[in-house]
Design a protein around this motif. Sequence first.
Motif, PDB file in Angstrom:
ATOM      1  N   ARG A 189       0.812  -1.219   0.000  1.00  0.00           N
ATOM      2  CA  ARG A 189       0.000   0.000   0.000  1.00  0.00           C
ATOM      3  C   ARG A 189       0.846   1.270   0.000  1.00  0.00           C
ATOM      4  NH1 ARG A 189      -5.704  -0.519  -0.595  1.00  0.00           N
ATOM      5  NH2 ARG A 189      -6.271  -2.597   0.099  1.00  0.00           N
ATOM      6  N   GLU A 190       1.878   1.314   0.827  1.00  0.00           N
ATOM      7  CA  GLU A 190       2.646   2.547   0.990  1.00  0.00           C
ATOM      8  C   GLU A 190       3.667   2.769  -0.121  1.00  0.00           C
ATOM      9  OE1 GLU A 190       4.237   3.151   4.904  1.00  0.00           O
ATOM     10  OE2 GLU A 190       2.457   2.325   5.886  1.00  0.00           O
ATOM     11  N   LEU A 191       4.098   1.669  -0.765  1.00  0.00           N
ATOM     12  CA  LEU A 191       5.120   1.800  -1.794  1.00  0.00           C
ATOM     13  C   LEU A 191       4.620   1.379  -3.176  1.00  0.00           C
ATOM     14  CD1 LEU A 191       8.291   0.427   0.064  1.00  0.00           C
ATOM     15  CD2 LEU A 191       7.666   2.805  -0.323  1.00  0.00           C
ATOM     16  N   TYR A 192       4.411   0.087  -3.359  1.00  0.00           N
ATOM     17  CA  TYR A 192       4.291  -0.460  -4.704  1.00  0.00           C
ATOM     18  C   TYR A 192       2.951  -0.174  -5.379  1.00  0.00           C
ATOM     19  CZ  TYR A 192       8.509  -2.557  -2.969  1.00  0.00           C
ATOM     20  OH  TYR A 192       9.754  -2.716  -2.440  1.00  0.00           O
ATOM     21  N   LEU A 193       1.875  -0.153  -4.624  1.00  0.00           N
ATOM     22  CA  LEU A 193       0.586   0.208  -5.196  1.00  0.00           C
ATOM     23  C   LEU A 193       0.408   1.719  -5.320  1.00  0.00           C
ATOM     24  CD1 LEU A 193      -1.789  -2.278  -3.318  1.00  0.00           C
ATOM     25  CD2 LEU A 193      -1.262  -2.308  -5.758  1.00  0.00           C
ATOM     26  N   ALA A 194       1.150   2.466  -4.520  1.00  0.00           N
ATOM     27  CA  ALA A 194       0.914   3.911  -4.404  1.00  0.00           C
ATOM     28  C   ALA A 194       0.980   4.664  -5.737  1.00  0.00           C
ATOM     29  CB  ALA A 194       1.882   4.512  -3.386  1.00  0.00           C
ATOM     30  N   PRO A 195       1.984   4.440  -6.597  1.00  0.00           N
ATOM     31  CA  PRO A 195       1.984   5.192  -7.868  1.00  0.00           C
ATOM     32  C   PRO A 195       0.775   4.862  -8.731  1.00  0.00           C
ATOM     33  CG  PRO A 195       4.135   4.194  -7.447  1.00  0.00           C
ATOM     34  CD  PRO A 195       3.192   3.603  -6.454  1.00  0.00           C
ATOM     35  N   PHE A 196       0.374   3.592  -8.755  1.00  0.00           N
ATOM     36  CA  PHE A 196      -0.807   3.214  -9.527  1.00  0.00           C
ATOM     37  C   PHE A 196      -2.042   3.938  -8.988  1.00  0.00           C
ATOM     38  CE2 PHE A 196       2.096  -0.352 -10.172  1.00  0.00           C
ATOM     39  CZ  PHE A 196       1.957  -0.620 -11.529  1.00  0.00           C
ATOM     40  N   GLU A 197      -2.168   3.978  -7.656  1.00  0.00           N
ATOM     41  CA  GLU A 197      -3.322   4.638  -7.050  1.00  0.00           C
ATOM     42  C   GLU A 197      -3.345   6.121  -7.407  1.00  0.00           C
ATOM     43  OE1 GLU A 197      -5.441   5.187  -2.658  1.00  0.00           O
ATOM     44  OE2 GLU A 197      -3.376   4.451  -2.801  1.00  0.00           O
ATOM     45  N   THR A 198      -2.197   6.774  -7.316  1.00  0.00           N
ATOM     46  CA  THR A 198      -2.122   8.197  -7.645  1.00  0.00           C
ATOM     47  C   THR A 198      -2.523   8.452  -9.089  1.00  0.00           C
ATOM     48  OG1 THR A 198      -0.385   8.625  -6.027  1.00  0.00           O
ATOM     49  CG2 THR A 198      -0.551  10.165  -7.860  1.00  0.00           C
ATOM     50  N   ILE A 199      -2.027   7.632  -9.995  1.00  0.00           N
ATOM     51  CA  ILE A 199      -2.302   7.835 -11.419  1.00  0.00           C
ATOM     52  C   ILE A 199      -3.768   7.565 -11.732  1.00  0.00           C
ATOM     53  CG2 ILE A 199      -1.768   6.975 -13.733  1.00  0.00           C
ATOM     54  CD1 ILE A 199       1.128   6.527 -12.670  1.00  0.00           C
ATOM     55  N   VAL A 200      -4.349   6.528 -11.117  1.00  0.00           N
ATOM     56  CA  VAL A 200      -5.779   6.262 -11.319  1.00  0.00           C
ATOM     57  C   VAL A 200      -6.603   7.455 -10.834  1.00  0.00           C
ATOM     58  CG1 VAL A 200      -7.722   4.839 -10.541  1.00  0.00           C
ATOM     59  CG2 VAL A 200      -5.601   3.753 -11.295  1.00  0.00           C
ATOM     60  N   GLU A 201      -6.214   8.026  -9.707  1.00  0.00           N
ATOM     61  CA  GLU A 201      -6.972   9.139  -9.118  1.00  0.00           C
ATOM     62  C   GLU A 201      -6.807  10.431  -9.900  1.00  0.00           C
ATOM     63  OE1 GLU A 201      -7.034  11.816  -5.002  1.00  0.00           O
ATOM     64  OE2 GLU A 201      -5.975   9.899  -5.053  1.00  0.00           O
ATOM     65  N   THR A 202      -5.607  10.721 -10.356  1.00  0.00           N
ATOM     66  CA  THR A 202      -5.330  12.037 -10.948  1.00  0.00           C
ATOM     67  C   THR A 202      -5.360  12.065 -12.466  1.00  0.00           C
ATOM     68  OG1 THR A 202      -2.927  11.656 -10.971  1.00  0.00           O
ATOM     69  CG2 THR A 202      -3.885  12.641  -8.977  1.00  0.00           C
ATOM     70  N   ALA A 203      -5.181  10.910 -13.120  1.00  0.00           N
ATOM     71  CA  ALA A 203      -5.050  10.907 -14.580  1.00  0.00           C
ATOM     72  C   ALA A 203      -6.055  10.003 -15.285  1.00  0.00           C
ATOM     73  CB  ALA A 203      -3.626  10.501 -14.977  1.00  0.00           C
ATOM     74  N   ARG A 204      -6.785   9.165 -14.559  1.00  0.00           N
ATOM     75  CA  ARG A 204      -7.797   8.271 -15.130  1.00  0.00           C
ATOM     76  C   ARG A 204      -7.264   7.500 -16.342  1.00  0.00           C
ATOM     77  NH1 ARG A 204     -13.468  10.370 -16.562  1.00  0.00           N
ATOM     78  NH2 ARG A 204     -13.777   8.109 -16.662  1.00  0.00           N
ATOM     79  N   PRO A 205      -6.271   6.666 -16.159  1.00  0.00           N
ATOM     80  CA  PRO A 205      -5.746   5.896 -17.294  1.00  0.00           C
ATOM     81  C   PRO A 205      -6.810   4.962 -17.860  1.00  0.00           C
ATOM     82  CG  PRO A 205      -4.947   4.988 -15.233  1.00  0.00           C
ATOM     83  CD  PRO A 205      -5.644   6.270 -14.885  1.00  0.00           C
ATOM     84  N   TRP A 206      -6.727   4.722 -19.159  1.00  0.00           N
ATOM     85  CA  TRP A 206      -7.704   3.864 -19.828  1.00  0.00           C
ATOM     86  C   TRP A 206      -7.282   2.408 -19.834  1.00  0.00           C
ATOM     87  CZ3 TRP A 206      -8.111   7.645 -24.590  1.00  0.00           C
ATOM     88  CH2 TRP A 206      -8.732   8.824 -24.154  1.00  0.00           C
TER      89      TRP A 206
END
Length: 820
Positions: A189-206
């Motif tokens: 949660r704090e490291l490896y998933l965190a960039p994915f979570e940020t990008i899903v939240e801020t950039a809405r990847p398809w």
Amino acid sequence: MAETAAGTAKDHQDAEADAAREAVVEAALGRLGLDAKARLLSGQNMWTLPALPEIGLRSLVMSDGPIGVRGVRWSADDPSVALPSPTALAAAWDPELARRAGVLLAQEARRKGVHVLLAPTVNLHRSPLGGRHFEAYSEDPLLTGAIGGGYVRGVQSGGVATTVKHFVANDAETDRFTVNNLVSERALRELYLAPFETIVETARPWGVMTAYNSVNGTTMSEHRRLVNEVLRGEWGFDGFNVSDWKAARDTRAAIEGGLDVAMPGPRTVYGEPLAAAVRAGEVAEAAVDAAVRNVLRLAARVGALEGAEPVVTEPPAAVDGRALAREVARRGFVLVRNEGALPLPGGHRVALVGAAARDARVLGGGSAVVFPAGIVSPLDGLTAALPEGSVTYALGADLAVELPVADKGFELRAVCRDAAGEVVATASAPSGHIQWMGDDLPEGATYDNLHSVELTGTFTPRESGPHTFGIKGLGAFTLTVDGTTYFDDVQRTAEDGPFVTFFGAPVARGRAELTAGAPVEVSLTHVVAIPEDVPVKGVRFTLAHQEPVRDGDELIAEAVEAARAADTAVVVVATTDRVESEGFDRADLGLPGRQDELVHAVAAANPNTVVVVNSGSPVELPWRDEVAAVLLSWFPGQEGGAALADVLTGAHEPGGRLPTTWGSLADAPVTQVRPENGELPYTEDVFIGYRAWEKEGRTPSYPFGHGLGYTDWTYESIEAEGTTVTVRVRNTGERTGREVVQVYLAPAEPGTERPAQVLAGFAGVEAAPGESVEAVVEIPRRAFEIWDTATDAWAFVKGSYEIRAGRSLTDRRLRTIIEA
């Protein structure tokens, strides 16, 4: 208020457009039968999904990235703009620059008919030994999320989908198809998933690509909890999930685990096997419908589904690819040491030294490879920028630990013949590398009529002496140079694995005595034999070549003499494809060959020695205190030599800051990348990168965030209002510059389970000499939280925190206290 109203109106319009597309998707889904739905979820070849004309669905085309768009042809005769490596892009610490790079890549994708870019890679730099380190951004999840988010926004603003990868914990290459990475929930949660979570939240990847590896016992292509419950459930991701190539293993487990598309085709666990599983009652058709819905939504967004308006109807303005590649390179260069040597004074005589100064390494090895139309080497760049006659060149050290692809001096073409020896097709061959995957055969050739491929043409040597020729590939080959046949047999390998022909080493097969400037005929014929059971058919082999190998002592002596006669010596040191590439991890952090010895010798001869480090990830620099300047150029892309000249001459300042810690392997806290008994425990838990260096009390060569420019900065004041931090800085130097103001958050009582400090935000500012500017940084709530394994939820940790603002992790200029 006007901006808020405008934003609200746009959100409303976006919601209406999404709803309209969703209606088209549902209508299309309702017209499909089971067989068509199952077929849509399986690649029809290496790079595409099948078209379904009955619902107005065109074939969706995917392509590898992340530094360029290769398209469906893995060949140098279909050139692509080659940007600098992701480590270089992250080193600029500028999400807006990443967005602009994404816009260019969308432009390239549209030019090549590509709907989906298989990028960015947002895995973390867990260990410096990771072989694909150069293709990821940083050791820090916040910086990775910020740069990756900018990249995604840029690509998708051009109407092209991204697939954020590799979800998740694909942080090393050894046994990556089978390794079971054992990672605590907190580290996830704090490291490896965190960039994915940020990008899903801020950039809405398809799109998202799931990794080969397993996490805590479940392969990622079947990981229902992380894909369906976390990615889709908690975060609200509504894009499509594609497997890494050949990663999908089990029909039922994959579809129930949230995998939408199995690539590549035509033989996958989806398609006919999926339809059969539904009819047998093993898989619910609703699970198939959910996956098809995600694929149709993707098609609607990129404009491949009739009746649905694409998200982007007017692409962004055209981007000059060469100019942007040059800008990204120089802004990512990190000047880690400068004792007054840079920028170069006018009128200096420069001795340029190093194999990579002449034959630049501009990108990393593996699936990230693209083929630019041209490459500007450091020798090209400096020769063009400096007065005629002021640059001399010496090789210094030979880097060839294996035979490189036949390239300079070769004029080749590929001739395809049938079993009777009749020519069925011909194709250009800009280098000695042939790679035709799936349907990507020259016009006229098919897998039924193709018996052999001859790579033939001429070679004009640059140097006289014994030239070595070799072969990379498996099967029957005949190699002829200047009328002499050096090999006519079957080449085999003791190695095994699905990508051995991709990442294996070439084998030397002959040595010919040649004369500089005198062309000779060369021919390499390969008899094509493709097993029936391979999932994707293809032809792949390489003609390799090495110039005469000179005595190492003699090369160093020549470099020393050139350096002694010059005002400044610029030594370019580099890694090779056998050091940094997808497919394997690194054994050490040393530079290959005798390059360290070369630098020691040149520095002793000329105290004004500048070393340019051409690597995508950290290497050891045992001579760093002996030289006047050290500049990290990463893999700088096709315009790297021009960007290097910009920076060395002072036309532009180096703009980079370290996105990852550089130090020796002996001191590196996390070095285990090789599994034991199929498992790789992440025993360091949440302590990787600078977090681990600080916890272990070790001093790196250069800390996270470090980087010098060509001006000076004074940090004048810091204020914190809530979680908004304002830092005022002044340019106290003599030229305009850019500063990256970094803000770190340090809990007053971190204990043993929390890092001493973490990057909480950053901002880039520019100022003229004497000018004062403010950097405003918003600290996210997540910086104050940890994952509580007892409650299986995020926990806000109250207490006192010190906010530290400065130029790097260790160069802290201002601080203040806040209560959270």
